[in-house]
Motif scaffolding. Structure first.
Motif, PDB file in Angstrom:
ATOM      1  N   TRP A 122      21.857 -10.475  24.395  1.00  0.00           N
ATOM      2  CA  TRP A 122      20.442 -10.485  24.810  1.00  0.00           C
ATOM      3  C   TRP A 122      19.929 -11.912  24.952  1.00  0.00           C
ATOM      4  O   TRP A 122      19.020 -12.159  25.741  1.00  0.00           O
ATOM      5  CB  TRP A 122      19.585  -9.724  23.802  1.00  0.00           C
ATOM      6  CG  TRP A 122      20.124  -8.370  23.481  1.00  0.00           C
ATOM      7  CD1 TRP A 122      20.531  -7.925  22.263  1.00  0.00           C
ATOM      8  CD2 TRP A 122      20.346  -7.289  24.393  1.00  0.00           C
ATOM      9  NE1 TRP A 122      20.996  -6.638  22.359  1.00  0.00           N
ATOM     10  CE2 TRP A 122      20.890  -6.220  23.658  1.00  0.00           C
ATOM     11  CE3 TRP A 122      20.147  -7.125  25.767  1.00  0.00           C
ATOM     12  CZ2 TRP A 122      21.243  -5.010  24.212  1.00  0.00           C
ATOM     13  CZ3 TRP A 122      20.495  -5.913  26.337  1.00  0.00           C
ATOM     14  CH2 TRP A 122      21.036  -4.873  25.573  1.00  0.00           C
ATOM     15  N   GLN A 123      20.465 -12.842  24.143  1.00  0.00           N
ATOM     16  CA  GLN A 123      20.005 -14.221  24.227  1.00  0.00           C
ATOM     17  C   GLN A 123      20.468 -14.884  25.522  1.00  0.00           C
ATOM     18  O   GLN A 123      19.729 -15.647  26.115  1.00  0.00           O
ATOM     19  CB  GLN A 123      20.533 -15.041  23.033  1.00  0.00           C
ATOM     20  CG  GLN A 123      20.327 -14.405  21.674  1.00  0.00           C
ATOM     21  CD  GLN A 123      18.867 -14.275  21.331  1.00  0.00           C
ATOM     22  OE1 GLN A 123      18.067 -15.093  21.720  1.00  0.00           O
ATOM     23  NE2 GLN A 123      18.507 -13.222  20.599  1.00  0.00           N
TER      24      GLN A 123
ATOM     25  N   TRP B 202      21.831 -10.307  18.933  1.00  0.00           N
ATOM     26  CA  TRP B 202      23.124 -10.541  19.581  1.00  0.00           C
ATOM     27  C   TRP B 202      22.955 -11.458  20.775  1.00  0.00           C
ATOM     28  O   TRP B 202      21.944 -11.401  21.485  1.00  0.00           O
ATOM     29  CB  TRP B 202      23.740  -9.209  20.056  1.00  0.00           C
ATOM     30  CG  TRP B 202      24.194  -8.333  18.957  1.00  0.00           C
ATOM     31  CD1 TRP B 202      24.081  -8.566  17.637  1.00  0.00           C
ATOM     32  CD2 TRP B 202      24.812  -7.057  19.101  1.00  0.00           C
ATOM     33  NE1 TRP B 202      24.595  -7.521  16.931  1.00  0.00           N
ATOM     34  CE2 TRP B 202      25.050  -6.584  17.807  1.00  0.00           C
ATOM     35  CE3 TRP B 202      25.194  -6.285  20.191  1.00  0.00           C
ATOM     36  CZ2 TRP B 202      25.652  -5.362  17.563  1.00  0.00           C
ATOM     37  CZ3 TRP B 202      25.792  -5.075  19.972  1.00  0.00           C
ATOM     38  CH2 TRP B 202      26.027  -4.616  18.656  1.00  0.00           C
TER      39      TRP B 202
ATOM     40  N   PRO C 214      22.286 -13.305  28.611  1.00  0.00           N
ATOM     41  CA  PRO C 214      22.950 -12.221  29.365  1.00  0.00           C
ATOM     42  C   PRO C 214      23.741 -12.726  30.575  1.00  0.00           C
ATOM     43  O   PRO C 214      24.792 -12.178  30.897  1.00  0.00           O
ATOM     44  CB  PRO C 214      21.783 -11.333  29.816  1.00  0.00           C
ATOM     45  CG  PRO C 214      20.581 -12.188  29.737  1.00  0.00           C
ATOM     46  CD  PRO C 214      20.827 -13.166  28.659  1.00  0.00           C
TER      47      PRO C 214
ATOM     48  N   TRP D   3      19.108  -6.967  18.172  1.00  0.00           N
ATOM     49  CA  TRP D   3      18.441  -7.823  19.166  1.00  0.00           C
ATOM     50  C   TRP D   3      18.760  -9.293  18.952  1.00  0.00           C
ATOM     51  O   TRP D   3      18.369 -10.113  19.759  1.00  0.00           O
ATOM     52  CB  TRP D   3      16.926  -7.593  19.115  1.00  0.00           C
ATOM     53  CG  TRP D   3      16.604  -6.177  19.433  1.00  0.00           C
ATOM     54  CD1 TRP D   3      16.180  -5.223  18.566  1.00  0.00           C
ATOM     55  CD2 TRP D   3      16.725  -5.535  20.709  1.00  0.00           C
ATOM     56  NE1 TRP D   3      16.030  -4.023  19.217  1.00  0.00           N
ATOM     57  CE2 TRP D   3      16.353  -4.188  20.535  1.00  0.00           C
ATOM     58  CE3 TRP D   3      17.128  -5.966  21.976  1.00  0.00           C
ATOM     59  CZ2 TRP D   3      16.371  -3.267  21.569  1.00  0.00           C
ATOM     60  CZ3 TRP D   3      17.144  -5.053  23.002  1.00  0.00           C
ATOM     61  CH2 TRP D   3      16.771  -3.713  22.813  1.00  0.00           C
TER      62      TRP D   3
END
Lengths: 294, 201
Positions: free
Chosen positions: A171-172, A168, A174, A166
């Protein structure tokens, strides 16, 4: 001495992995077409065959340009960390990578324009126009990454994502990832952004006059290019890798997404492609920048 | 007619390295298909999912510089012969020619036509001819496999024959192009010629 050894090892690794990626890409493309497809090592066979063939050169610039294209991309590759291993330590990798990545395309442009074939010239002008199209959104996404991590080192961005899946950047940020993925499609010259190759239209564009080992060098350039571009995406958005094997598997996933998109899309004309790249990926990249600033 | 002795000498000089490289050559054949006559329709099933020649590393290529095989389908007229010869001479060695269909062997159903050649092998060296009108797609694939065997055995050396006997091929090509000038002009000349002949008789 160790550095020289490292450089040779890294470039051989990138060439081998890139060629096997290309072969797997052909196999997957064949399966999309409901065919059996060539073996995964087909690209290696092709390159060895091309290196053993008679080669027709037009002038000195053509020889120089082909070598420049390959060395430019290998030079880029040396600044990209592969699962924590890197040939040249540097604090400002991204700036160097941004500069060096263009050299591959410029070398190719120099070599094939020297052949004087009109199809090659059309192909090169299209490739350089396309470069203008995809570099703007891709570098905007890179700018977002630099602002987010307060560093222009790929290694720092890589380590910031360590720990959990999470963490990565996919996800921060998109939206930035989607923009980068679209730009990647154009960067690798896959459909719908393959107007510069277009075999049915301009007879494979830049490669039209290349024979024998010049085409072999072109294949190697393409292989290293695939390695560099997928490695950048993996480092920026998929958190690098704990070992070389996981890193390469992540790269393969990124590449196969591009191959599958390549097989289900028709081709944009060059002006449509640039317009698309400057509106949608660029718009998404700018939205991502604004979101990061807030 | 052909200079056989020197060809055999070259064959004897083949080393182990050539045998290794022949493996890579036979596994990666790129094809330039010259389909001005009929027969272009037999190629898509061979390339696509029905018979899929990419299994053997054979694929279509866009330009003569990149191609290993020149596949000539169906009849070739005198006009296209000029282009075929230029294309063949632009290809880098080693190169192979597949002649497809009866028309390239003996003229086929166009054997008495005024502007179609009868035997392709007189103008450029042909490695394999595929007889039939039309040959099935299986025949194309079979000829490719046969060519792969010939390459591995070092037998497919027609491109050397072209270099050794260039005078023979060049004379044939020149005779062809001398006989048949521009169509409209020669027709006009023949008309004048027949008229004068008829007048004297």
């Amino acid at each position: 001495m160790m550095t020289v050894f490292n450089i040779i090892l890294y470039s051989l690794f990138a060439i081998l992995v890139g060629l096997i990626f290309l072969g797997i890409g052909r196999k997957v493309a064949a399966r999309v077409h409901l065919r059996y497809g060539p073996p995964f090592y087909q690209s290696i066979i092709d390159v060895i065959k091309l290196m053993s063939r008679e080669s027709i050169t037009h002038n000195f610039v053509m020889d120089l340009g082909m070598v420049m294209a390959l060395t430019g991309l290998i030079g880029t590759m040396l600044y990209i960390p592969i699962a924590g291993h890197i040939a040249f330590e540097s604090n400002t990798n991204i700036i160097v990578i941004m500069y060096l990545m263009a050299i591959g395309h410029l070398g190719m442009a120099m070599a094939v324009s020297a052949s004087g074939n009109p199809y090659a010239n059309i192909g090169v002008s299209r490739a350089l126009t396309m470069m203008l199209g995809y570099e703007v959104p891709f570098f905007t996404v890179m700018l977002g990454l630099i602002i987010y991590n307060q560093s222009s080192s790929v290694m720092v961005i890589n380590l910031a994502q360590a720990g959990s899946i999470w963490n990565w950047n996919i996800w921060q940020m998109p939206i930035g990832f989607i923009a980068a993925e679209m730009a990647l499609q154009a960067m690798m010259g896959e459909k719908p952004f393959d107007a510069m190759i277009a075999p049915a239209e301009i007879a494979s564009g830049p490669m039209v006059e290349l024979s024998g080992r010049y085409l072999g060098l072109g294949f190697l350039t393409k292989a290293v290019g695939v390695f560099v571009e997928t490695a950048l995406i993996v480092n920026f958005f998929f958190g690098g890798g704990t070992s070389v094997i996981t890193f390469v598997i992540k790269q393969l996933e990124v590449f196969l997404i591009a191959v599958i998109f390549d097989n289900i899309f028709p081709r944009y004309k060059i002006e449509q492609a640039v317009k698309f790249l400057w509106i949608f990926p660029m718009g998404l990249a700018v939205i991502q920048l604004i979101l990061l600033a807030i | 007619m052909f200079n056989i002795n020197s060809l055999e000498q070259q064959d004897n000089q083949d080393k182990l390295w050539d045998k290794v490289i022949n493996y890579f050559r036979k596994r990666s054949l790129w094809m330039l298909h010259y389909c001005t006559g009929c027969g272009a329709m037999e190629l898509p099933p061979v390339m696509t999912s029905r018979w899929d020649m990419e299994r053997f590393g054979i694929g279509p290529m866009a330009t003569p510089r990149q191609a290993d095989i020149l596949l000539i389908t169906g009849y070739s007229s005198v006009r296209t012969m000029k282009r075929i010869i230029r294309t063949y001479e632009q290809m880098p060695e080693p190169k192979w020619v597949l002649a497809f269909g009866s028309c390239t062997v003996n003229g086929g159903m166009y054997w008495d036509s005024y502007n179609v050649i009868n035997n392709l092998g007189e103008y450029i060296p042909v490695d394999i001819t595929i007889a039939g009108c039309m040959p099935r797609p299986e025949a194309i694939l079979d000829s490719m496999l046969k060519l792969m065997d010939m390459i591995q055995a070092g037998e497919a050396k027609a491109f050397r024959k072209y270099k050794e006997n260039y005078a023979y091929y060049k004379a044939n090509q020149d005779r062809l192009f001398m006989e048949r000038g521009p169509v409209l002009e020669s027709a006009a000349l023949r008309y004048v010629h027949e008229e004068t002949e008829g007048g004297e008789a």
